[in-house]
Design a protein around this motif. Structure first.
Motif, PDB file in Angstrom:
ATOM      1  N   ARG A  26       0.851  -1.179   0.000  1.00 35.95           N
ATOM      2  CA  ARG A  26       0.000   0.000   0.000  1.00 35.95           C
ATOM      3  C   ARG A  26       0.889   1.232   0.000  1.00 35.95           C
ATOM      4  O   ARG A  26       1.990   1.217   0.568  1.00 35.95           O
ATOM      5  CB  ARG A  26      -0.886   0.032   1.249  1.00 35.95           C
ATOM      6  CG  ARG A  26      -1.833  -1.134   1.361  1.00 35.95           C
ATOM      7  CD  ARG A  26      -3.020  -0.907   0.436  1.00 35.95           C
ATOM      8  NE  ARG A  26      -3.960  -1.995   0.562  1.00 35.95           N
ATOM      9  CZ  ARG A  26      -4.328  -2.768  -0.440  1.00 35.95           C
ATOM     10  NH1 ARG A  26      -3.854  -2.571  -1.636  1.00 35.95           N
ATOM     11  NH2 ARG A  26      -5.186  -3.729  -0.261  1.00 35.95           N
ATOM     12  N   PRO A  27       0.423   2.329  -0.586  1.00 34.45           N
ATOM     13  CA  PRO A  27       1.231   3.545  -0.579  1.00 34.45           C
ATOM     14  C   PRO A  27       1.355   4.105   0.833  1.00 34.45           C
ATOM     15  O   PRO A  27       0.473   3.927   1.665  1.00 34.45           O
ATOM     16  CB  PRO A  27       0.463   4.502  -1.487  1.00 34.45           C
ATOM     17  CG  PRO A  27      -0.869   3.916  -1.672  1.00 34.45           C
ATOM     18  CD  PRO A  27      -0.804   2.469  -1.328  1.00 34.45           C
ATOM     19  N   LYS A  28       2.475   4.770   1.099  1.00 35.73           N
ATOM     20  CA  LYS A  28       2.683   5.397   2.401  1.00 35.73           C
ATOM     21  C   LYS A  28       2.024   6.761   2.401  1.00 35.73           C
ATOM     22  O   LYS A  28       1.964   7.435   1.375  1.00 35.73           O
ATOM     23  CB  LYS A  28       4.178   5.549   2.680  1.00 35.73           C
ATOM     24  CG  LYS A  28       4.863   4.231   2.913  1.00 35.73           C
ATOM     25  CD  LYS A  28       6.300   4.460   3.314  1.00 35.73           C
ATOM     26  CE  LYS A  28       6.968   3.125   3.570  1.00 35.73           C
ATOM     27  NZ  LYS A  28       8.348   3.289   4.013  1.00 35.73           N
ATOM     28  N   ARG A  29       1.528   7.161   3.538  1.00 35.25           N
ATOM     29  CA  ARG A  29       0.888   8.453   3.682  1.00 35.25           C
ATOM     30  C   ARG A  29       1.919   9.562   3.486  1.00 35.25           C
ATOM     31  O   ARG A  29       3.024   9.497   4.013  1.00 35.25           O
ATOM     32  CB  ARG A  29       0.266   8.562   5.064  1.00 35.25           C
ATOM     33  CG  ARG A  29      -0.268   9.943   5.349  1.00 35.25           C
ATOM     34  CD  ARG A  29      -0.981   9.980   6.656  1.00 35.25           C
ATOM     35  NE  ARG A  29      -2.395  10.040   6.328  1.00 35.25           N
ATOM     36  CZ  ARG A  29      -3.366   9.659   7.106  1.00 35.25           C
ATOM     37  NH1 ARG A  29      -3.118   9.169   8.274  1.00 35.25           N
ATOM     38  NH2 ARG A  29      -4.598   9.766   6.731  1.00 35.25           N
ATOM     39  N   ALA A  30       1.571  10.572   2.740  1.00 32.22           N
ATOM     40  CA  ALA A  30       2.471  11.701   2.470  1.00 32.22           C
ATOM     41  C   ALA A  30       2.546  12.598   3.695  1.00 32.22           C
ATOM     42  O   ALA A  30       1.557  12.787   4.404  1.00 32.22           O
ATOM     43  CB  ALA A  30       1.972  12.495   1.274  1.00 32.22           C
ATOM     44  N   ARG A  31       3.701  13.132   3.926  1.00 31.15           N
ATOM     45  CA  ARG A  31       3.897  14.079   5.025  1.00 31.15           C
ATOM     46  C   ARG A  31       4.272  15.428   4.422  1.00 31.15           C
ATOM     47  O   ARG A  31       5.233  15.529   3.668  1.00 31.15           O
ATOM     48  CB  ARG A  31       4.998  13.609   5.957  1.00 31.15           C
ATOM     49  CG  ARG A  31       4.590  12.388   6.728  1.00 31.15           C
ATOM     50  CD  ARG A  31       5.591  12.069   7.790  1.00 31.15           C
ATOM     51  NE  ARG A  31       5.179  10.844   8.448  1.00 31.15           N
ATOM     52  CZ  ARG A  31       6.008   9.937   8.897  1.00 31.15           C
ATOM     53  NH1 ARG A  31       7.304  10.118   8.783  1.00 31.15           N
ATOM     54  NH2 ARG A  31       5.557   8.859   9.482  1.00 31.15           N
TER      55      ARG A  31
END
Length: 113
Positions: free
Chosen positions: A101-106
């Protein structure tokens, strides 16, 4: 326990049987009967299965196509919950991506000098 009913919509087939192969062929015929629909509304009416349909539109279609409701609407037994609700899957959802799954953007503030 009562049987659940569903239906099949045969407008496209009935139109083809009458020599009408373009969805826009219905526009002037419906207009003659006092029903004004856009070309996109008529396209959806012909191509998709309507969930709601005005009785005026239904009666106009029966008159235009010289058919009965049995010709347009075929009752069928529902085959479980899948027939009454459509579930849309994301593209590639069946490819087994598992835990990928893609990682959440910060979003970080700009550094000031």
């Amino acid at each position: 326990m009562t049987a659940k009913l569903d239906y099949q919509w045969h407008l496209r087939k009935v139109m083809a049987d009458r020599g009408m192969f373009s969805t826009t062929d219905l526009i002037p015929l419906l207009d003659e009967r006092g029903i004004t629909l856009s070309s996109s509304q008529i396209y959806r009416l012909v191509v998709e299965r309507p969930e709601r349909l005005s009785l005026k539109i239904l009666m106009a279609l029966l008159d235009i196509l010289d058919c009965t409701m049995d010709d347009l609407i075929e009752p069928v037994a529902a085959t479980g919950a899948a027939s009454t609700t459509r579930t849309r899957m994301a593209v590639g959802a069946d490819s087994g991506v598992g835990d990928l799954r893609p990682k959440r953007a910060r979003i970080r503030g700009l550094e000031r000098s």
